[in-house]
Design an enzyme around this catalytic site. Structure first.
Site, PDB file in Angstrom:
ATOM      1  N   THR A  91       1.967  44.329 -20.716  1.00 32.60           N
ATOM      2  CA  THR A  91       1.863  44.564 -19.273  1.00 32.60           C
ATOM      3  C   THR A  91       2.082  43.290 -18.461  1.00 32.60           C
ATOM      4  O   THR A  91       1.791  42.184 -18.943  1.00 32.60           O
ATOM      5  CB  THR A  91       0.453  45.125 -18.951  1.00 32.60           C
ATOM      6  OG1 THR A  91       0.250  45.107 -17.540  1.00 32.60           O
ATOM      7  CG2 THR A  91      -0.663  44.301 -19.586  1.00 32.60           C
ATOM      8  N   ASP A  92       2.511  43.463 -17.215  1.00 28.29           N
ATOM      9  CA  ASP A  92       2.653  42.303 -16.314  1.00 28.29           C
ATOM     10  C   ASP A  92       1.292  41.688 -15.978  1.00 28.29           C
ATOM     11  O   ASP A  92       1.230  40.564 -15.466  1.00 28.29           O
ATOM     12  CB  ASP A  92       3.407  42.678 -15.028  1.00 28.29           C
ATOM     13  CG  ASP A  92       2.766  43.785 -14.190  1.00 28.29           C
ATOM     14  OD1 ASP A  92       1.680  44.271 -14.553  1.00 28.29           O
ATOM     15  OD2 ASP A  92       3.371  44.154 -13.169  1.00 28.29           O
ATOM     16  N   GLU A  93       0.210  42.419 -16.262  1.00 37.74           N
ATOM     17  CA  GLU A  93      -1.110  41.897 -15.902  1.00 37.74           C
ATOM     18  C   GLU A  93      -1.494  40.668 -16.720  1.00 37.74           C
ATOM     19  O   GLU A  93      -2.414  39.943 -16.344  1.00 37.74           O
ATOM     20  CB  GLU A  93      -2.179  42.989 -16.027  1.00 37.74           C
ATOM     21  CG  GLU A  93      -1.866  44.162 -15.114  1.00 37.74           C
ATOM     22  CD  GLU A  93      -3.069  44.986 -14.719  1.00 37.74           C
ATOM     23  OE1 GLU A  93      -4.202  44.554 -14.957  1.00 37.74           O
ATOM     24  OE2 GLU A  93      -2.858  46.068 -14.149  1.00 37.74           O
ATOM     25  N   TYR A 139      -9.389  44.240 -19.077  1.00 36.58           N
ATOM     26  CA  TYR A 139      -8.185  44.928 -19.591  1.00 36.58           C
ATOM     27  C   TYR A 139      -7.053  43.920 -19.813  1.00 36.58           C
ATOM     28  O   TYR A 139      -6.459  43.863 -20.902  1.00 36.58           O
ATOM     29  CB  TYR A 139      -7.730  46.018 -18.605  1.00 36.58           C
ATOM     30  CG  TYR A 139      -6.299  46.463 -18.840  1.00 36.58           C
ATOM     31  CD1 TYR A 139      -5.944  47.195 -19.972  1.00 36.58           C
ATOM     32  CD2 TYR A 139      -5.281  46.130 -17.937  1.00 36.58           C
ATOM     33  CE1 TYR A 139      -4.623  47.581 -20.204  1.00 36.58           C
ATOM     34  CE2 TYR A 139      -3.968  46.509 -18.161  1.00 36.58           C
ATOM     35  CZ  TYR A 139      -3.646  47.241 -19.298  1.00 36.58           C
ATOM     36  OH  TYR A 139      -2.341  47.608 -19.533  1.00 36.58           O
ATOM     37  N   LYS A 186      -5.256  42.768 -23.375  1.00 36.81           N
ATOM     38  CA  LYS A 186      -3.811  42.911 -23.653  1.00 36.81           C
ATOM     39  C   LYS A 186      -3.211  41.547 -24.007  1.00 36.81           C
ATOM     40  O   LYS A 186      -2.345  41.451 -24.885  1.00 36.81           O
ATOM     41  CB  LYS A 186      -3.088  43.517 -22.445  1.00 36.81           C
ATOM     42  CG  LYS A 186      -3.429  44.963 -22.149  1.00 36.81           C
ATOM     43  CD  LYS A 186      -3.020  45.935 -23.253  1.00 36.81           C
ATOM     44  CE  LYS A 186      -1.530  46.119 -23.383  1.00 36.81           C
ATOM     45  NZ  LYS A 186      -1.187  47.165 -24.380  1.00 36.81           N
TER      46      LYS A 186
HETATM   47  P1  NAD Z   1      -2.835  55.986 -21.467  1.00 35.99           P
HETATM   48  O1  NAD Z   1      -4.226  55.547 -21.183  1.00 35.99           O
HETATM   49  O2  NAD Z   1      -2.259  57.126 -20.700  1.00 35.99           O
HETATM   50  O3  NAD Z   1      -2.711  56.380 -23.022  1.00 35.99           O
HETATM   51  C1  NAD Z   1      -3.272  55.609 -24.030  1.00 35.99           C
HETATM   52  C2  NAD Z   1      -3.161  56.409 -25.331  1.00 35.99           C
HETATM   53  O4  NAD Z   1      -3.661  55.590 -26.405  1.00 35.99           O
HETATM   54  C3  NAD Z   1      -3.984  57.703 -25.339  1.00 35.99           C
HETATM   55  O5  NAD Z   1      -3.208  58.753 -25.886  1.00 35.99           O
HETATM   56  C4  NAD Z   1      -5.168  57.375 -26.253  1.00 35.99           C
HETATM   57  O6  NAD Z   1      -5.687  58.508 -26.923  1.00 35.99           O
HETATM   58  C5  NAD Z   1      -4.525  56.378 -27.206  1.00 35.99           C
HETATM   59  N1  NAD Z   1      -5.499  55.481 -27.844  1.00 35.99           N
HETATM   60  C6  NAD Z   1      -6.466  54.757 -27.227  1.00 35.99           C
HETATM   61  N2  NAD Z   1      -7.164  54.054 -28.155  1.00 35.99           N
HETATM   62  C7  NAD Z   1      -6.598  54.323 -29.342  1.00 35.99           C
HETATM   63  C8  NAD Z   1      -6.861  53.880 -30.678  1.00 35.99           C
HETATM   64  N3  NAD Z   1      -7.860  53.024 -30.941  1.00 35.99           N
HETATM   65  N4  NAD Z   1      -6.085  54.338 -31.681  1.00 35.99           N
HETATM   66  C9  NAD Z   1      -5.081  55.222 -31.423  1.00 35.99           C
HETATM   67  N5  NAD Z   1      -4.805  55.688 -30.199  1.00 35.99           N
HETATM   68  C10 NAD Z   1      -5.551  55.235 -29.160  1.00 35.99           C
HETATM   69  O7  NAD Z   1      -1.953  54.689 -21.335  1.00 35.99           O
HETATM   70  P2  NAD Z   1      -0.498  54.467 -20.701  1.00 35.99           P
HETATM   71  O8  NAD Z   1      -0.632  54.289 -19.252  1.00 35.99           O
HETATM   72  O9  NAD Z   1       0.431  55.465 -21.247  1.00 35.99           O
HETATM   73  O10 NAD Z   1      -0.164  53.031 -21.322  1.00 35.99           O
HETATM   74  C11 NAD Z   1       0.448  52.936 -22.594  1.00 35.99           C
HETATM   75  C12 NAD Z   1       0.647  51.478 -22.943  1.00 35.99           C
HETATM   76  O11 NAD Z   1       1.457  50.873 -21.931  1.00 35.99           O
HETATM   77  C13 NAD Z   1      -0.645  50.665 -23.000  1.00 35.99           C
HETATM   78  O12 NAD Z   1      -0.541  49.756 -24.050  1.00 35.99           O
HETATM   79  C14 NAD Z   1      -0.664  49.940 -21.650  1.00 35.99           C
HETATM   80  O13 NAD Z   1      -1.371  48.721 -21.765  1.00 35.99           O
HETATM   81  C15 NAD Z   1       0.800  49.735 -21.400  1.00 35.99           C
HETATM   82  N6  NAD Z   1       1.234  49.622 -20.003  1.00 35.99           N
HETATM   83  C16 NAD Z   1       0.871  50.602 -19.104  1.00 35.99           C
HETATM   84  C17 NAD Z   1       1.353  50.529 -17.794  1.00 35.99           C
HETATM   85  C18 NAD Z   1       0.994  51.561 -16.747  1.00 35.99           C
HETATM   86  O14 NAD Z   1       1.269  51.344 -15.571  1.00 35.99           O
HETATM   87  N7  NAD Z   1       0.410  52.695 -17.115  1.00 35.99           N
HETATM   88  C19 NAD Z   1       2.183  49.462 -17.411  1.00 35.99           C
HETATM   89  C20 NAD Z   1       2.494  48.479 -18.368  1.00 35.99           C
HETATM   90  C21 NAD Z   1       2.028  48.595 -19.654  1.00 35.99           C
HETATM   91  O1  DAU Z   2       0.724  46.427 -13.779  1.00 29.36           O
HETATM   92  C1  DAU Z   2       0.706  47.190 -14.946  1.00 29.36           C
HETATM   93  C2  DAU Z   2      -0.627  47.892 -15.054  1.00 29.36           C
HETATM   94  O2  DAU Z   2      -0.606  48.905 -14.046  1.00 29.36           O
HETATM   95  C3  DAU Z   2      -0.903  48.510 -16.408  1.00 29.36           C
HETATM   96  O3  DAU Z   2      -0.970  47.488 -17.374  1.00 29.36           O
HETATM   97  C4  DAU Z   2      -2.208  49.309 -16.385  1.00 29.36           C
HETATM   98  O4  DAU Z   2      -2.383  49.966 -17.625  1.00 29.36           O
HETATM   99  C5  DAU Z   2      -2.118  50.334 -15.275  1.00 29.36           C
HETATM  100  O5  DAU Z   2      -3.355  51.020 -15.170  1.00 29.36           O
HETATM  101  C6  DAU Z   2      -1.785  49.674 -13.942  1.00 29.36           C
HETATM  102  O6  DAU Z   2      -2.878  48.835 -13.492  1.00 29.36           O
HETATM  103  P1  DAU Z   2      -3.342  48.804 -11.959  1.00 29.36           P
HETATM  104  O7  DAU Z   2      -4.746  48.380 -11.911  1.00 29.36           O
HETATM  105  O8  DAU Z   2      -2.360  48.082 -11.117  1.00 29.36           O
HETATM  106  O9  DAU Z   2      -3.178  50.386 -11.645  1.00 29.36           O
HETATM  107  P2  DAU Z   2      -4.127  51.392 -10.839  1.00 29.36           P
HETATM  108  O10 DAU Z   2      -3.367  52.683 -10.718  1.00 29.36           O
HETATM  109  O11 DAU Z   2      -5.498  51.437 -11.383  1.00 29.36           O
HETATM  110  O12 DAU Z   2      -4.189  50.708  -9.412  1.00 29.36           O
HETATM  111  C7  DAU Z   2      -3.004  50.429  -8.670  1.00 29.36           C
HETATM  112  C8  DAU Z   2      -3.441  49.747  -7.394  1.00 29.36           C
HETATM  113  O13 DAU Z   2      -4.148  50.691  -6.584  1.00 29.36           O
HETATM  114  C9  DAU Z   2      -4.386  48.582  -7.609  1.00 29.36           C
HETATM  115  O14 DAU Z   2      -4.118  47.565  -6.662  1.00 29.36           O
HETATM  116  C10 DAU Z   2      -5.757  49.176  -7.366  1.00 29.36           C
HETATM  117  C11 DAU Z   2      -5.472  50.251  -6.318  1.00 29.36           C
HETATM  118  N1  DAU Z   2      -6.369  51.428  -6.390  1.00 29.36           N
HETATM  119  C12 DAU Z   2      -6.485  52.089  -7.563  1.00 29.36           C
HETATM  120  C13 DAU Z   2      -7.331  53.163  -7.700  1.00 29.36           C
HETATM  121  C14 DAU Z   2      -7.474  53.893  -9.004  1.00 29.36           C
HETATM  122  C15 DAU Z   2      -7.061  51.856  -5.267  1.00 29.36           C
HETATM  123  O15 DAU Z   2      -6.906  51.271  -4.157  1.00 29.36           O
HETATM  124  N2  DAU Z   2      -7.896  52.921  -5.378  1.00 29.36           N
HETATM  125  C16 DAU Z   2      -8.076  53.588  -6.550  1.00 29.36           C
HETATM  126  O16 DAU Z   2      -8.873  54.554  -6.583  1.00 29.36           O
END
Ligand code: NAD
Ligand code: DAU
Length: 339
Positions: free
Chosen positions: A126-128, A150, A154
């Site tokens: 992730t970019d985080e 988180y 990562k």
């Molecule tokens: P998500 O939370 O929707 O899904 C996570 C999945 O992992 C679920 O199906 C869960 O059951 C499974 N899981 C959790 N713990 C586990 C374990 N110990 N063993 C096996 N399976 C397990 O997540 P997402 O948003 O689809 O993110 C997927 C990946 O992409 C993550 O690694 C996250 O860090 C990364 N990522 C997410 C975003 C975003 O914006 N959502 C952006 C950049 C990177």
């Molecule tokens: O940047 C990549 C990341 O993006 C991934 O690695 C994470 O898995 C993914 O959850 C996401 O993280 P963020 O914290 O940026 O996403 P989130 O949707 O939780 O929040 C997006 C923005 O919105 C953030 O600035 C917080 C804000 N927010 C979020 C929620 C849930 C609110 O203002 N209110 C809310 O209720």
């Protein structure tokens, strides 16, 4: 590659990747390995349930015996690791699971993968990990400055990937995606939470002033970026997958409300997230040099996403009970002064 293990693919991005890979590479066997935590949902994999080149196994990536068994059973040659605890707010409330999966789990997968003699290991990151970027764009060689539990977990997982590449010569690639949105995203993240709450005319809890900047990436573009890095990335390298679309949260939420025809007055400014990063922004030039390009514009992708949640209420209404409501209350009851 012939037998690929896709961990965490019952979740949002992993399931989109599994659906894409099953269709695009019929000669690969795609084995999904997922613990089915609160975020894992077999409904996300229903579209490929009957495909011959898809298999599902339930298991924890931090369970050494289970990982060893699945690698052996399917003679796995490639691992793509999506499995993670992924929600920043939950990492503030309860960080244990983040260390378990995002650090220890990645280590177990690497260690067992190495012993099994797999080829490529792709870690979805992730970019985080770069932390808060006040100006400019993060590039792959930048320092890690993670700010939430988180993001730190990562970053820890990534460092373990690096160590197995340097120490054992494992063939590893890391991708760093930006804020991803689209169909099948668990309704705890900003867009699916706010779309589904707005559909029920409920208040939308926007943290702080809502001027935080995120780089919004459509899930289909994230998936093609991982595909390109998997097949063309150089071993030991990391690749940013950026939406190249930086916008404030409040602008994104207003655009979403306009698409739904709902009033901006649903937005409620509430107490901020602790340690809230102000801005993420990445440069995607390194991945573009491998041939990747985004396939969608933000307005088109946002409309497709909003339409999907409107048309698939069966999917998210099933989720919004039990554990989900417990979490919702813990996170929002005081902030919103309701349920
Ligand atoms: P998500 O939370 O929707 O899904 C996570 C999945 O992992 C679920 O199906 C869960 O059951 C499974 N899981 C959790 N713990 C586990 C374990 N110990 N063993 C096996 N399976 C397990 O997540 P997402 O948003 O689809 O993110 C997927 C990946 O992409 C993550 O690694 C996250 O860090 C990364 N990522 C997410 C975003 C975003 O914006 N959502 C952006 C950049 C990177
Ligand atoms: O940047 C990549 C990341 O993006 C991934 O690695 C994470 O898995 C993914 O959850 C996401 O993280 P963020 O914290 O940026 O996403 P989130 O949707 O939780 O929040 C997006 C923005 O919105 C953030 O600035 C917080 C804000 N927010 C979020 C929620 C849930 C609110 O203002 N209110 C809310 O209720």
């Amino acid at each position: 590659m012939k037998n690929i293990l896709v961990t965490g693919a019952a979740g949002f991005i992993g399931s989109a990747f599994a659906r894409y890979m099953v269709a695009k590479y019929p000669h690969y066997t795609v084995v999904v390995f997922d613990k089915l935590t609160y975020a894992g949902n077999l409904d996300n994999l229903l579209p490929i349930d009957d495909e011959d080149n898809y298999r599902f196994e339930r298991g924890d990536i931090a369970d050494r015996e289970a990982v060893r068994a699945v690698l052996k059973k399917y003679d796995i040659d490639t691992i793509i690791n999506f499995a993670a605890e992924s929600h920043v707010d939950r990492s503030i409330l309860a960080p244990d699971a983040f260390v378990h999966t995002d650090v220890v789990g990645v280590y177990i997968l690497l260690d067992e993968g190495h012993k099994h003699g797999i080829g490529r290991f792709l870690q979805v990151s992730t970019d985080e990990v770069y932390g808060d970027i006040h100006s400019g764009l993060s590039v792959e060689g930048d320092n890690f400055l993670p700010n939430s539990p988180y993001a730190a977990s990562k970053a820890g997982g990534e460092l373990m990937v690096r160590a197995y590449h340097i120490t054992h010569g494992m063939d590893t690639v890391i991708t760093r995606g930006s804020n991803t949105f689209g169909p099948y995203q668990y309704p705890e993240k900003l867009l699916p939470l706010f779309i589904t709450e707005a559909l029920d005319d409920r208040p939308l809890p926007l943290y702080g002033d809502g001027k935080q900047v995120r780089d919004w990436l459509f899930v289909e573009d994230h998936v093609t970026g991982i595909d390109v890095a998997l097949h063309h990335g150089q071993s030991g390298e990391a690749y940013n997958i950026a939406g190249e679309n930086q916008q404030t949260n409040i602008d994104v939420v207003r655009a979403m409300l306009d698409l739904l025809g709902k009033p901006h007055s649903l937005i409620k400014h509430v107490e901020d997230r602790k340690g809230h990063d102000r801005r993420y922004a990445m440069d995607a030039a390194k991945l573009r040099a491998l041939g990747w390009q985004r396939g969608s514009s933000f307005p088109e992708a946002l409309k497709a996403t909003v339409d999907w949640y409107v048309q698939n209420a069966w999917w998210w209404r099933k989720i919004k009970s039990g554990e989900y409501m417990d979490y919702y209350k813990r996170q929002y009851a005081d902030r919103l002064g309701d349920r």
